[in-house]
Design an enzyme around this catalytic site. Structure first.
Site, PDB file in Angstrom:
ATOM      1  N   PRO A 242     -13.705 -10.392  -8.549  1.00 24.45           N
ATOM      2  CA  PRO A 242     -12.371  -9.893  -8.180  1.00 24.45           C
ATOM      3  C   PRO A 242     -11.483 -11.023  -7.668  1.00 24.45           C
ATOM      4  O   PRO A 242     -11.940 -11.943  -6.986  1.00 24.45           O
ATOM      5  CB  PRO A 242     -12.673  -8.879  -7.059  1.00 24.45           C
ATOM      6  CG  PRO A 242     -14.107  -8.501  -7.242  1.00 24.45           C
ATOM      7  CD  PRO A 242     -14.781  -9.713  -7.799  1.00 24.45           C
ATOM      8  N   GLY A 243     -10.207 -10.955  -8.034  1.00 26.60           N
ATOM      9  CA  GLY A 243      -9.237 -11.914  -7.522  1.00 26.60           C
ATOM     10  C   GLY A 243      -9.114 -13.184  -8.319  1.00 26.60           C
ATOM     11  O   GLY A 243      -8.378 -14.099  -7.915  1.00 26.60           O
ATOM     12  N   LYS A 246      -7.572 -11.897 -13.657  1.00 26.50           N
ATOM     13  CA  LYS A 246      -7.755 -11.267 -14.969  1.00 26.50           C
ATOM     14  C   LYS A 246      -6.513 -10.475 -15.381  1.00 26.50           C
ATOM     15  O   LYS A 246      -6.043 -10.583 -16.522  1.00 26.50           O
ATOM     16  CB  LYS A 246      -8.995 -10.364 -14.931  1.00 26.50           C
ATOM     17  CG  LYS A 246     -10.282 -11.128 -14.615  1.00 26.50           C
ATOM     18  CD  LYS A 246     -11.487 -10.225 -14.651  1.00 26.50           C
ATOM     19  CE  LYS A 246     -11.505  -9.243 -13.493  1.00 26.50           C
ATOM     20  NZ  LYS A 246     -11.667  -9.903 -12.198  1.00 26.50           N
ATOM     21  N   GLU A 462     -22.913 -21.991  19.678  1.00 19.83           N
ATOM     22  CA  GLU A 462     -22.107 -22.630  18.634  1.00 19.83           C
ATOM     23  C   GLU A 462     -22.401 -24.129  18.547  1.00 19.83           C
ATOM     24  O   GLU A 462     -22.367 -24.704  17.450  1.00 19.83           O
ATOM     25  CB  GLU A 462     -20.624 -22.391  18.900  1.00 19.83           C
ATOM     26  CG  GLU A 462     -20.212 -20.921  18.936  1.00 19.83           C
ATOM     27  CD  GLU A 462     -20.609 -20.169  17.684  1.00 19.83           C
ATOM     28  OE1 GLU A 462     -20.615 -20.788  16.593  1.00 19.83           O
ATOM     29  OE2 GLU A 462     -20.912 -18.966  17.784  1.00 19.83           O
ATOM     30  N   HIS A 465     -25.391 -24.599  16.275  1.00 20.46           N
ATOM     31  CA  HIS A 465     -25.023 -24.561  14.846  1.00 20.46           C
ATOM     32  C   HIS A 465     -24.415 -25.899  14.418  1.00 20.46           C
ATOM     33  O   HIS A 465     -24.789 -26.473  13.384  1.00 20.46           O
ATOM     34  CB  HIS A 465     -23.990 -23.453  14.599  1.00 20.46           C
ATOM     35  CG  HIS A 465     -24.546 -22.071  14.644  1.00 20.46           C
ATOM     36  ND1 HIS A 465     -25.628 -21.672  13.888  1.00 20.46           N
ATOM     37  CD2 HIS A 465     -24.149 -20.966  15.354  1.00 20.46           C
ATOM     38  CE1 HIS A 465     -25.881 -20.392  14.128  1.00 20.46           C
ATOM     39  NE2 HIS A 465     -24.999 -19.942  15.009  1.00 20.46           N
TER      40      HIS A 465
END
Length: 640
Positions: A242-243, A246, A462, A465
């Protein structure tokens, strides 16, 4: 900038058409007065009025017992009665006189005389001077009112049916035939101020445009192909996520060729009455042939084009009949009408094989997300009317947006423009694009006040990470770290690759798992326990680990085979033995356990850098790429 979608056609025609000649103007018909409707309306009003009078005319009447009636009669308070059988109606005198005329007022009453009562009622009435009347005190309902009450349910059903029939376009009691009502279409033509969508409005998918250029050339110069005995594909299937553009491509083909464009969504052909969708398909193809050369575009064709016979409980008759009609209509093409059918789907694997065979949709074009150069070109199109500040580098924006489709990039440019308006700026700068990207990828900021201890735990989460992303070779660079709550997350670490990736090595996938487990590992290293903040991290880890073991052949125990299907191949485990699935789960657990141990080891060895990142986040809440690597004391790209 794309051309706005034209207004919808009549409800009976789910397609829209562009570029066809406009219909002749129709003169408005003069209003016609229906005397039958006026008479019926007058009769209904009269019956309703009569009914309301009969129902509410005795609103002040009270019901009393016969004992109370006898007491009032003996006390001389009964003024007038009317008897019918054992029912007695009458008027009681009121003790309070009316202020206007000084006469006493009366209250209507009703009572029932018991059959065993042996009192001499007539003599008592004469003695008390009660007027015995032959007219009922309370007016009874008329025959018409009683008839209306008895027929009210039936009339209500008739009126309801007429309303439904009118809504469905049947025009009366013609049943459900109005659902399939057809008439001459009214093509929507472009106004003088509108412009067609062309290939200049499409970027990032040059290879797809090259394939569709043949279709444009055929529609422009059909005689050239006929002289060579060549026939263009009757149908072109655009397949992709999608997106990816098309629908925009289909409109651009029609715009480049300058031919009418009939657009329809496959779901609009499916109705509750079997045969309606097939009828609409026949009419759509008939009207396209009338104005050929033309393009018919069917969006989301998988709605009606799914493979038949795959459901053990049976299929959907209306959907299958509509699909059969499409197949029949495309078989009727000789290749010289100049009508090309373009369809779009993001589920090409579920389509019926009969739809994809040569002679129908005999050309499948894959529309993939754009690469970096394609994203830059798409951003250039969507910012043509956006005043950009000198510090905006579309090449840099394209570099940090891997995987984004054309629709995503259009949304990004719009969000940046909205932020500039909100901040009272006259130009959209690099900061607006950066903040818009954060909003799109991470979610909007939340006004959440966290306790100091929870903020520090989030900072360590965080930082874990981010630090593992910097330490592990081949990991995606860290772009931003924040402990500002966004969406459902209390903090976010954003990492994106420098270049688009189309295949992944086992080392890269393990680095993804180690980085995702960095938050939980940091909590374990610092606090000795973990929290619920790693829920989304564990979902990502599980997906990657099971893919490595069961889909990509990265496990010696499972072997070089696909044991679990992908997202488009049905439910998990339908094609594998239970022992194989157990092996997949066991290998996934082993991979995750090894990566978690490695994450804890690296964070323990680099504890000072972890503390430094957490302290910086507590002070500044957000660290960009340059600041994060500087605080961690590491060069850009880590050890790799």
């Amino acid at each position: 900038m794309t051309t706005p979608a034209p207004p919808r056609d009549t409800p009976e025609k789910p397609w829209r058409s562009e570029g066809a000649p406009p219909p002749p103007p129709q003169q408005p018909k003069p209003p016609r007065i229906s005397w039958i409707r006026l008479v019926l309306f007058a009769v209904v009003v009269y019956l309703l009025a009569d009914l309301l009078l009969s129902l509410f005319g005795n609103a002040n009447s009270i019901s009393v017992t016969y004992t109370e009636f006898s007491k009032q009669l003996n006390a001389g308070q009964v003024a007038e009665i009317y008897a019918k059988g054992d029912t007695i109606q009458g008027k009681l005198k009121s003790a309070q006189p009316k202020p206007d005329n000084g006469k006493g007022s009366y209250t209507d009453f009703t009572t029932q005389r018991p059959v065993f009562a042996e009192d001499n009622l007539w003599a008592t009435l004469e003695a008390k001077g009660v007027v015995v009347d032959a007219e009922p005190v309370v007016k009874e309902r008329s025959f018409l009112a009683n008839l209306l009450i008895s027929l009210a349910p039936m009339l209500l059903l008739v009126v309801l049916w007429l309303v439904i029939a009118r809504r469905l376009g049947s025009g009366g009691m013609g049943g459900l035939g109005g659902l399939a009502k057809k008439g001459p279409p009214r093509p929507v033509t472009q106004g003088p101020g509108e412009r067609r969508t062309t290939f200049a409005d499409v970027a990032g998918i040059d290879e797809v445009k090259a394939e569709l250029t043949e279709v444009v050339d055929f529609l422009k110069h059909p005689e050239t192909y006929r002289r060579m005995g060549a026939k263009m594909p009757r149908g072109v299937l655009l397949a992709g996520p999608p997106g990816t553009g098309k629908t925009l491509l289909a409109r651009a083909v029609a715009g480049e060729a300058g031919v009418p464009f009939f657009s329809a969504s496959a779901s609009e052909f499916v109705e509750m009455i079997v045969g309606v969708g097939a009828s609409r398909v026949r009419e759509l193809f008939t009207e396209a042939r009338k104005v050929a050369p033309a393009i018919i575009f069917i969006d989301e064709i998988d709605t009606i084009g799914r493979a038949r016979g795959g459901n053990a409980m049976g299929g959907h008759d209306e959907r299958e009949q509509t699909l059969n009609q499409i197949l029949t209509e495309m078989d009727g093409f000789s290749g010289s009408e100049g009508v090309v059918v373009i369809a779009a789907t993001n589920r090409a694997e579920v389509l019926d094989p009969a739809l994809l065979r040569p002679g129908r949709f005999d050309r499948t074009v894959t529309v993939s997300p754009p690469d970096r150069e394609g994203r830059r070109a798409i951003l250039a199109i969507h910012t043509r009317e956006v005043p950009l500040a000198p510090d905006v580098d579309l090449e840099q924006v394209a570099r940090i947006t891997p995987g984004m489709t054309g629709a995503d990039l259009a949304n990004l440019a719009n969000e940046a423009a909205l932020l500039a308006v909100k901040r009272g700026l006259t130009q959209v700068g690099a900061r607006e694009f950066s903040d818009a990207l954060e909003k799109v990828q991470l979610g909007a900021k939340r006004s959440l006040v966290m306790p100091e201890e929870e903020r520090r735990r989030t900072a360590y989460h965080e930082s874990g990470h981010a630090l593992l992303g910097m330490l592990h070779p081949g990991a995606d660079p860290v772009r931003k770290i924040t402990i500002v709550p966004r969406g459902r997350a209390l903090g976010v670490t954003l990492s994106t690759p420098d270049a688009d990736r189309y295949s992944y090595t086992e080392e890269y996938l393990r680095s993804r798992i180690i980085g995702a487990l960095g938050g939980m590992a940091a909590e374990q290293v610092v606090y000795g326990m973990v929290t619920t903040g790693a829920e989304s991290d564990l979902e990502q880890v599980t997906s990657i680990a099971r893919g490595m073991a069961g889909r990509w052949g990265m496990s010696e125990r499972v072997g070089r085979l696909t044991a679990i299907p992908n997202d488009t191949q049905g439910a998990y485990g339908l094609s594998s033995a239970p022992a194989t699935l157990d092996a997949v789960d066991g290998e996934a657990r082993r991979i995750v356990a090894e990566c978690y141990a490695e994450a804890c080891r690296q964070l323990t060895d680099h504890r000072p850098q972890l503390d430094a990142l957490a302290d910086a986040l507590m002070d500044h809440e957000t660290l960009d790429e340059e600041a994060a690597y500087r605080v961690a004391g590491m060069p850009r790209g880590g050890r790799g």
